[in-house]
Design an enzyme around this catalytic site. Structure first.
Site, PDB file in Angstrom:
ATOM      1  N   SER A  61       0.823  -1.217   0.000  1.00  0.00           N
ATOM      2  CA  SER A  61       0.000   0.000   0.000  1.00  0.00           C
ATOM      3  C   SER A  61       0.855   1.264   0.000  1.00  0.00           C
ATOM      4  CB  SER A  61      -0.897   0.027   1.245  1.00  0.00           C
ATOM      5  OG  SER A  61      -1.718  -1.110   1.296  1.00  0.00           O
TER       6      SER A  61
HETATM    7  N1  SAH Z   1      -0.963  -4.046   3.874  1.00  0.00           N
HETATM    8  C1  SAH Z   1      -0.504  -4.790   2.735  1.00  0.00           C
HETATM    9  C2  SAH Z   1      -1.525  -4.679   1.637  1.00  0.00           C
HETATM   10  C3  SAH Z   1      -1.399  -5.751   0.660  1.00  0.00           C
HETATM   11  S1  SAH Z   1      -2.642  -5.699  -0.607  1.00  0.00           S
HETATM   12  C4  SAH Z   1       0.828  -4.197   2.262  1.00  0.00           C
HETATM   13  O1  SAH Z   1       1.008  -2.983   2.382  1.00  0.00           O
HETATM   14  O2  SAH Z   1       1.651  -4.932   1.739  1.00  0.00           O
HETATM   15  C5  SAH Z   1      -3.965  -6.575   0.159  1.00  0.00           C
HETATM   16  C6  SAH Z   1      -3.699  -7.993   0.554  1.00  0.00           C
HETATM   17  O3  SAH Z   1      -4.932  -8.570   0.955  1.00  0.00           O
HETATM   18  C7  SAH Z   1      -3.150  -8.881  -0.566  1.00  0.00           C
HETATM   19  O4  SAH Z   1      -1.959  -9.458  -0.135  1.00  0.00           O
HETATM   20  C8  SAH Z   1      -4.261  -9.926  -0.775  1.00  0.00           C
HETATM   21  O5  SAH Z   1      -3.769 -11.201  -1.137  1.00  0.00           O
HETATM   22  C9  SAH Z   1      -4.919  -9.941   0.603  1.00  0.00           C
HETATM   23  N2  SAH Z   1      -6.304 -10.459   0.619  1.00  0.00           N
HETATM   24  C10 SAH Z   1      -7.284 -10.276  -0.296  1.00  0.00           C
HETATM   25  N3  SAH Z   1      -8.418 -10.902   0.092  1.00  0.00           N
HETATM   26  C11 SAH Z   1      -8.130 -11.500   1.296  1.00  0.00           C
HETATM   27  C12 SAH Z   1      -8.882 -12.299   2.207  1.00  0.00           C
HETATM   28  N4  SAH Z   1     -10.150 -12.622   1.976  1.00  0.00           N
HETATM   29  N5  SAH Z   1      -8.275 -12.724   3.333  1.00  0.00           N
HETATM   30  C13 SAH Z   1      -6.969 -12.400   3.611  1.00  0.00           C
HETATM   31  N6  SAH Z   1      -6.206 -11.646   2.778  1.00  0.00           N
HETATM   32  C14 SAH Z   1      -6.782 -11.204   1.636  1.00  0.00           C
END
Ligand code: SAH
Length: 216
Positions: free
Chosen positions: A67
């Site tokens: 993010s």
């Molecule tokens: N805070 C993280 C954001 C990653 S993007 C960072 O800054 O790196 C969002 C993440 O949510 C992705 O890795 C995706 O695989 C995960 N995600 C999507 N749907 C999900 C679910 N139902 N349960 C757990 N993780 C999920």
């Protein structure tokens, strides 16, 4: 290991980034301090390290993104946590937001649904000796009922609709921060005011990868 060096140049760039976030309206000194403390470049692909202190999202594994620093700071501020609070994070991704929450001194439970990313980030946490209370591979849509209730739940992927299971896992007074809608999403905060009552606030538009159900 050279990958985990925090060189003066990175520290300097991080200071500039934090000054920028402050200008943009992030005002919780503990959140700003946490962003200053956590080397974002450790959570990014080696080829992108020189971009780590720009306010941008970048690709990580499994077609997901780390993010924007502003988004991480904004969500960290919105959950309004104190040291020792119990916080559930849905969407561990690169682990950067997790590390920022740890720097805030909360007890962190985090869930990631992509196996490839889960393995990669688990290895990184081990290397950095970063120890969330729990780090699980699974569908965060359902929350983590066995560890509920939480002081705060932070969702870092965009939900098409509000996952009701998450509301029921908040303590009274607990906060759920979640982007809802289809590209862009609107940032929401739900505060549990009673057994069956919640306050809802919204905080403008953001862009997240989707929160998906039922796949690991
Ligand atoms: N805070 C993280 C954001 C990653 S993007 C960072 O800054 O790196 C969002 C993440 O949510 C992705 O890795 C995706 O695989 C995960 N995600 C999507 N749907 C999900 C679910 N139902 N349960 C757990 N993780 C999920």
């Amino acid at each position: 290991m050279s990958t985990f060096v925090d060189a003066a140049i990175h520290q300097g760039q991080r200071k500039q980034l934090v000054a920028f976030l402050e200008e943009k309206g992030i005002c919780d000194p503990l959140v700003l301090k946490a962003l200053l403390a956590v080397p974002r470049h450790w959570f990014m692909d080696p080829g992108l390290v020189s971009h780590a202190y720009k306010n941008k999202a970048y690709p990580i594994a499994a077609e997901q993104t780390i993010s924007h620093p502003y988004t991480v700071a904004f969500q960290s501020e919105l959950i309004g946590c104190q040291k020792g609070d119990k916080v559930l994070e849905i969407g561990t991704g690169s682990g950067y937001q997790t590390a920022v929450l740890q720097a805030l001194g909360v007890q962190i439970y985090t869930i990631e649904r992509q196996r490839e990313l889960f393995k990669k980030t688990k290895r990184l946490f081990d290397q950095l000796r970063l120890r969330p209370k729990t780090f699980l591979l699974g569908d965060g849509y359902l929350g983590l009922p066995e560890e509920a209730p939480f002081d705060a739940i932070l969702v870092t992927a965009g939900a098409a609709t509000l996952p009701k299971a998450l509301l029921s896992q908040l303590k009274i007074g607990g906060r759920l921060v979640i982007p809802i809608g289809n590209d862009p999403q609107v940032m929401h905060r739900f505060t549990r005011t009673g057994e069956k009552t919640f306050d809802k606030e919204t905080f403008g538009e953001f862009r997240f990868v989707p929160l998906l159900k039922d796949k690991t």
